[in-house]
Design a protein around this motif. Structure first.
Motif, mmCIF file in Angstrom:
data_model
loop_
_atom_site.group_PDB
_atom_site.id
_atom_site.type_symbol
_atom_site.label_atom_id
_atom_site.label_comp_id
_atom_site.label_asym_id
_atom_site.label_seq_id
_atom_site.Cartn_x
_atom_site.Cartn_y
_atom_site.Cartn_z
ATOM 1 N N ARG A 1 16.376 -20.155 70.704
ATOM 2 C CA ARG A 1 17.258 -19.984 69.408
ATOM 3 C C ARG A 1 18.720 -20.473 69.391
ATOM 4 O O ARG A 1 19.233 -20.730 68.301
ATOM 5 N N PRO B 1 11.176 -20.287 68.528
ATOM 6 C CA PRO B 1 12.073 -19.932 67.181
ATOM 7 C C PRO B 1 11.246 -20.774 65.857
ATOM 8 O O PRO B 1 10.320 -21.478 66.250
ATOM 9 N N GLU C 1 15.315 -16.573 73.941
ATOM 10 C CA GLU C 1 16.899 -16.782 73.509
ATOM 11 C C GLU C 1 17.511 -18.118 73.704
ATOM 12 O O GLU C 1 18.190 -18.414 72.712
#
Length: 183
Positions: free
Chosen positions: A124, A150, A121
């Motif tokens: 990203r 990512p 997370e």
């Protein structure tokens, strides 16, 4: 924070086939050469990580020595002994602006001043702000991975790709360095 005051952000990760970077809160491989590479690359610079990445670090290296550790978590009561706790990536970057205790001046023009080291997370969220990516590509299938790197898009170019190596653990891998294309 003005662009001139912003730290130069790099991101560093190791990934298996399909972009797998994690399984059940841990890396699904043992690659001592990559751990040594990670240490050499990030030593002396602040590292920014999410709570689950912090928790995945062995107690003996938490916080990571020789680096200011910043943990991003939405839980304001979460304890991060030896590390700074912040609620967002933006708050982490604010800790790194010039004149703060965690600011580290670049040692060379264009050098990364802070590293984002996971997890999925946070990668990203940080990708749009990063200027450099250091990626270890591991020749391994992890069919039950639950965390992924990512995607590296067209805004990046491959600046360096080291020759493939074979780890002491038998895994084949190589390291790539990506730079953001000029605007």
């Amino acid at each position: 924070m003005s662009t001139a005051d912003a730290p130069r952000i790099g991101m560093i990760w190791a990934e298996a086939a399909g972009g797998a970077i994690g399984r059940d809160g841990d890396m699904p491989w043992h690659l001592p050469e990559d751990l040594a590479h990670f240490k050499r690359t990030t030593l002396g610079a602040p590292v920014i990580m999410g709570r689950r990445t912090w928790e995945s670090l062995p107690d003996r290296v938490r916080p990571l020595p020789g680096r200011s550790n910043i943990v991003v978590t939405r839980d304001p009561a979460y304890a991060t002994p030896g590390a700074s706790r912040v609620a967002s990536l933006e708050a982490a970057l604010a800790l790194l602006r010039p004149g703060t205790d965690l600011a580290v001046p670049a040692t060379a023009p264009g050098a990364v001043t802070a590293w984002v080291m996971g997890g999925g997370e946070l990668y990203r969220s940080a990708l749009a702000l990063a200027e450099e990516l250091v990626v270890t590509r591991i020749a391994l299938e992890v069919s039950d991975a639950d965390t992924f790197a990512p995607e590296i898009g067209s805004e990046w170019h491959l600046a360096e790709s080291q020759p493939e190596q074979v780890s002491a653990s038998g895994l084949r891998f190589h390291i790539e360095r990506w730079h953001r294309n000029p605007a």
